[in-house]
Design a protein around this motif. Sequence first.
Motif, PDB file in Angstrom:
ATOM      1  N   PRO A 168      35.137  32.769  20.215  1.00  0.00           N
ATOM      2  CA  PRO A 168      34.289  32.247  19.256  1.00  0.00           C
ATOM      3  C   PRO A 168      32.894  32.330  19.115  1.00  0.00           C
ATOM      4  CG  PRO A 168      36.035  31.118  19.614  1.00  0.00           C
ATOM      5  CD  PRO A 168      35.944  31.994  20.751  1.00  0.00           C
ATOM      6  N   LYS A 173      31.208  33.647  11.843  1.00  0.00           N
ATOM      7  CA  LYS A 173      32.268  32.589  11.290  1.00  0.00           C
ATOM      8  C   LYS A 173      33.384  33.465  10.637  1.00  0.00           C
ATOM      9  CE  LYS A 173      32.642  28.872   7.922  1.00  0.00           C
ATOM     10  NZ  LYS A 173      31.721  27.772   7.300  1.00  0.00           N
ATOM     11  N   ARG A 176      35.495  34.711  13.495  1.00  0.00           N
ATOM     12  CA  ARG A 176      36.410  33.587  14.056  1.00  0.00           C
ATOM     13  C   ARG A 176      37.648  33.181  13.172  1.00  0.00           C
ATOM     14  NH1 ARG A 176      31.029  31.462  15.120  1.00  0.00           N
ATOM     15  NH2 ARG A 176      31.283  29.948  13.278  1.00  0.00           N
ATOM     16  N   ARG A 180      41.813  33.953  14.295  1.00  0.00           N
ATOM     17  CA  ARG A 180      42.796  32.898  14.350  1.00  0.00           C
ATOM     18  C   ARG A 180      43.817  33.348  13.556  1.00  0.00           C
ATOM     19  NH1 ARG A 180      38.229  29.354  13.044  1.00  0.00           N
ATOM     20  NH2 ARG A 180      38.577  29.613  10.955  1.00  0.00           N
ATOM     21  N   ARG A 185      42.312  35.227  19.176  1.00  0.00           N
ATOM     22  CA  ARG A 185      41.288  34.373  19.507  1.00  0.00           C
ATOM     23  C   ARG A 185      41.315  34.210  21.164  1.00  0.00           C
ATOM     24  NH1 ARG A 185      39.798  28.830  20.337  1.00  0.00           N
ATOM     25  NH2 ARG A 185      37.976  28.230  19.074  1.00  0.00           N
TER      26      ARG A 185
END
Length: 248
Positions: A168, A173, A176, A180, A185
Motif C-alpha cells: 500500500p 490510492k 491500493r 484489494r 495486496r
Amino acid sequence: MSSETLGYPPFDTVKPVAEGIWIVDAKPIHVMGIALPVRMTVVRLSSGDVWLCSPTRFSPELSARLAEIGPVRHLVAPSLGHWTFMEEWQKHYPEATTWAVPKLRDRRQVKASALRLDHDLGDTPPEAWAGDLRQMIVRGGGGFREAAFYHAASRTAVLTDLVSNLEPERVTKATRAYARLTGTRAPNGSTPNYLRVALRLRKRDAAEAGARLIDWAPERVIFAHGRWFEDDGTRRLKQALGWLLDQG
C-alpha cells in the motif's frame, strides 16, 4: 504521494539479487487508471551473454550499466502483456535474439508494431541458456500464456504476472483499491482475480504448472509487480498460489 516516490526507487538501475542475477525496477506503468510498479530481471548466462526478461524502459544509462555485466544477447517477452518496451531495446541491440510466449506474435498490437519476434518459447529451454535456466509455459484459457523460469545457481524463480504483491505504501490510492479488489495486496500477494479466471479454464494444466513451480524449491521469487520474495520463496509462493494448487 508524488509519482517520483512510487514503486521501488532507485529506478532504471541494476540491483544485485545473487551471483549472476539482477533486477531493474522502473517507474510505474499506467494501465486503465492505475499505476503498477514494474520490474525487469537480468541474468548473466554461463556464456557471458546477458538475458533480459520483461524489458522495462530503455535508457542509455541503463544500457551502460548492463554493458558492465556483459553483452545483451537475449530479449524475452514472458507474457502477452510484457513486450511494449522491447521494440526500443531491439533498436539498440539489433544483434540480440528476441523470444516470446506462444500467441504473442498473433496479437493485433504486435502485428502493427515494428517488433521482431525471432522464436517462441516452449517448455524446454533453448541451447543458449539450457545450462543456466529451467523454463515452462503456464497455460490458461482465453490465450493466457506466461513463461516461468528458474535460475538454479541462485535458486531464483522468475515469474511475471502469475503473482503480484502490491504494498500500500508503494502505490497510489487507486492502485491500493485495485490490490484489494484483485487479491494482490501485500504482504502475502497472489494471482490477480482476472488471471485466475483464465487459469481455471485449464485448471488441471495450470495446477500441474503450479506444482512444478513449487517443486523447483526456489529460495527467491522475482515477479513484475510489487515486492518480490527475497527469501523463504517456496513457502511464500505456495501460499500465494494456494488457490491454484488446489485445482488439480
